[in-house]
Design a protein around this motif. Structure first.
Motif, PDB file in Angstrom:
ATOM      1  N   LYS A  55       0.794  -1.226   0.000  1.00 26.02           N
ATOM      2  CA  LYS A  55       0.000   0.000   0.000  1.00 26.02           C
ATOM      3  C   LYS A  55       0.831   1.282   0.000  1.00 26.02           C
TER       4      LYS A  55
ATOM      5  N   GLU B 128     -14.799  14.229  -0.398  1.00 26.22           N
ATOM      6  CA  GLU B 128     -13.712  14.544   0.529  1.00 26.22           C
ATOM      7  C   GLU B 128     -14.075  15.685   1.458  1.00 26.22           C
TER       8      GLU B 128
ATOM      9  N   TYR C 220      -3.369   8.495   2.786  1.00 27.30           N
ATOM     10  CA  TYR C 220      -4.672   8.764   2.181  1.00 27.30           C
ATOM     11  C   TYR C 220      -5.295   7.449   1.747  1.00 27.30           C
ATOM     12  N   GLU C 221      -6.537   7.231   2.161  1.00 32.51           N
ATOM     13  CA  GLU C 221      -7.290   6.018   1.803  1.00 32.51           C
ATOM     14  C   GLU C 221      -6.495   4.751   2.075  1.00 32.51           C
TER      15      GLU C 221
ATOM     16  N   ARG D  59      -3.316   4.250   2.229  1.00 30.54           N
ATOM     17  CA  ARG D  59      -2.047   4.099   1.532  1.00 30.54           C
ATOM     18  C   ARG D  59      -1.083   5.191   1.975  1.00 30.54           C
TER      19      ARG D  59
ATOM     20  N   ASN E   7     -14.549  11.023 -10.090  1.00 37.87           N
ATOM     21  CA  ASN E   7     -14.789  12.033  -9.058  1.00 37.87           C
ATOM     22  C   ASN E   7     -15.631  13.200  -9.563  1.00 37.87           C
TER      23      ASN E   7
ATOM     24  N   LYS F 232      -5.527  13.485   7.005  1.00 37.76           N
ATOM     25  CA  LYS F 232      -5.297  12.668   5.829  1.00 37.76           C
ATOM     26  C   LYS F 232      -5.473  11.185   6.106  1.00 37.76           C
TER      27      LYS F 232
END
Length: 168
Positions: free
Chosen positions: A11, A36, A83-84, A86, A119, A167
């Motif tokens: 990741k 977000e 982030y997410e 990772r 997005n 984050k």
């Protein structure tokens, strides 16, 4: 073209991102993906074979529907964040840019929306002050401290906010 992005296990991701700070009437243009909580400065991923200025111009045509003028280089940032789920290592290149008057301006509210890949993006103008940017949550966070006094010459920074809750 192929985007400059490398994903590895476990990741981890490296990418090159180019962004622009466009100013009008004491405000700076920002955007976010609607899912977000945080905002960013408009821009996007570089593609192999294009210069950073070409990346910024292309992204602004794709996202804003206008041709911007790329003014001067402000920062080159080795940006580390989470982030997410990772760990990201981003080479961020930030320019001052001029957004044409044909792009809408309003001091309050969303001025532009667009679908970009998966997005939905929304754009707005926010006061170009440290307090306004800090209230907005706009990484990388050092820019809020420098927004009222942009560097005269390009600056290179290493920025690491992997341990900040914003984050995660």
């Amino acid at each position: 073209m192929t985007r400059v992005r490398i994903k590895t296990k476990p990741k981890r991701t490296f990418q090159m991102r180019v962004a622009g700070l466009g100013f009008r009437n004491g405000h700076v243009l920002v955007h976010r993906a609607t899912h977000e909580k945080f905002w960013t400065f408009p821009g996007g991923g570089a593609e192999i074979g294009e210069t950073s200025e070409e990346t910024l111009k292309r992204e602004m045509v794709e996202e804003l529907g206008v041709h911007v003028t790329v003014d001067r280089l402000l920062w080159i940032v080795e940006n580390f964040f989470r982030y997410e789920g990772r760990d990201w290592h981003e080479l961020g290149i930030y320019y001052r840019m001029s957004v044409p008057d044909s792009f809408p301006f309003a001091p309050d509210g969303i001025v532009h929306r667009i679908r970009d890949g998966d997005n939905d993006l929304e754009f707005k103008w926010v006061e170009a002050t440290a307090s306004a940017l800090k209230a907005l949550d706009i990484p990388p966070y050092f820019i809020a401290d420098e927004i009222e006094n942009l560097p005269e010459a390009p600056r290179h920074l290493i920025w690491d906010d992997r341990n900040l809750d914003a984050k995660s």
